[in-house]
Design a protein around this motif. Structure first.
Motif, PDB file in Angstrom:
ATOM      1  N   UNK A  17       0.826  -1.206   0.000  1.00  0.00           N
ATOM      2  CA  UNK A  17       0.000   0.000   0.000  1.00  0.00           C
ATOM      3  C   UNK A  17       0.860   1.256   0.000  1.00  0.00           C
ATOM      4  N   UNK A  18       2.010   1.208   0.657  1.00  0.00           N
ATOM      5  CA  UNK A  18       2.878   2.381   0.755  1.00  0.00           C
ATOM      6  C   UNK A  18       3.647   2.641  -0.530  1.00  0.00           C
ATOM      7  N   UNK A  19       4.074   1.586  -1.205  1.00  0.00           N
ATOM      8  CA  UNK A  19       4.949   1.762  -2.352  1.00  0.00           C
ATOM      9  C   UNK A  19       4.378   1.194  -3.639  1.00  0.00           C
ATOM     10  N   UNK A  20       3.387   0.322  -3.518  1.00  0.00           N
ATOM     11  CA  UNK A  20       2.801  -0.281  -4.696  1.00  0.00           C
ATOM     12  C   UNK A  20       3.598  -1.423  -5.292  1.00  0.00           C
ATOM     13  N   UNK A  21       4.730  -1.751  -4.695  1.00  0.00           N
ATOM     14  CA  UNK A  21       5.575  -2.796  -5.274  1.00  0.00           C
ATOM     15  C   UNK A  21       6.088  -3.750  -4.210  1.00  0.00           C
ATOM     16  N   UNK A  43      10.371   5.658   2.315  1.00  0.00           N
ATOM     17  CA  UNK A  43       9.444   4.527   2.252  1.00  0.00           C
ATOM     18  C   UNK A  43       9.306   3.869   3.621  1.00  0.00           C
ATOM     19  N   UNK A  44      10.414   3.736   4.339  1.00  0.00           N
ATOM     20  CA  UNK A  44      10.368   3.133   5.671  1.00  0.00           C
ATOM     21  C   UNK A  44       9.550   4.004   6.629  1.00  0.00           C
ATOM     22  N   UNK A  45       9.690   5.321   6.518  1.00  0.00           N
ATOM     23  CA  UNK A  45       8.877   6.225   7.348  1.00  0.00           C
ATOM     24  C   UNK A  45       7.396   6.065   7.048  1.00  0.00           C
ATOM     25  N   UNK A  52       1.678   2.500  12.626  1.00  0.00           N
ATOM     26  CA  UNK A  52       1.197   3.241  13.797  1.00  0.00           C
ATOM     27  C   UNK A  52      -0.322   3.395  13.741  1.00  0.00           C
ATOM     28  N   UNK A  53      -0.850   3.723  12.570  1.00  0.00           N
ATOM     29  CA  UNK A  53      -2.300   3.886  12.425  1.00  0.00           C
ATOM     30  C   UNK A  53      -3.036   2.562  12.588  1.00  0.00           C
ATOM     31  N   UNK A  54      -2.549   1.536  11.941  1.00  0.00           N
ATOM     32  CA  UNK A  54      -3.272   0.265  11.925  1.00  0.00           C
ATOM     33  C   UNK A  54      -3.165  -0.511  13.231  1.00  0.00           C
ATOM     34  N   UNK A  55      -2.043  -0.385  13.908  1.00  0.00           N
ATOM     35  CA  UNK A  55      -1.829  -1.162  15.130  1.00  0.00           C
ATOM     36  C   UNK A  55      -1.950  -0.325  16.400  1.00  0.00           C
ATOM     37  N   UNK A  66      16.281   2.374  13.641  1.00  0.00           N
ATOM     38  CA  UNK A  66      16.862   1.055  13.886  1.00  0.00           C
ATOM     39  C   UNK A  66      16.201  -0.052  13.065  1.00  0.00           C
ATOM     40  N   UNK A  67      15.134   0.281  12.346  1.00  0.00           N
ATOM     41  CA  UNK A  67      14.433  -0.709  11.524  1.00  0.00           C
ATOM     42  C   UNK A  67      15.106  -0.767  10.154  1.00  0.00           C
TER      43      UNK A  67
END
Length: 84
Positions: A17-21, A43-45, A52-55, A66-67
């Motif tokens: 959903x964030x990047x489409x790929x 993209x990581x942000x 954060x929204x979903x969980x 660190x991710x």
């Protein structure tokens, strides 16, 4: 999507959903650095923002920094959810 754990499939859906790929993304990439699989820091942000929204988690900037791999994200989310 489960609210008590995050699976690779859950993360792949968010990444898509964030990047489409994510067609090429497989569990073999769990330990790969995001940059090695084509995801930049922006993209990581965005991925962290979706999580954060979903969980319902607050992810500090230091944790996002660190991710470095999909496995890092899954581990952080599941540890955070277990502690909640």
């Amino acid at each position: 999507m489960s609210s008590t754990t995050m699976t690779f499939g859950d993360l792949k859906e968010i990444m898509s959903r964030c990047t489409g790929e994510t067609e090429e993304l497989s569990e073999e990439h769990l330990a790969a650095d995001f940059t090695d699989i084509g995801y930049d820091s922006l993209a990581v942000l965005e991925i962290a923002s979706q999580i954060q929204r979903e969980y319902g988690l607050q992810i500090p900037d230091e944790a996002i920094e660190d991710m470095n791999s999909p496995q890092d994200v899954i581990d952080y989310v599941n540890t955070s959810l277990a502690a909640a």
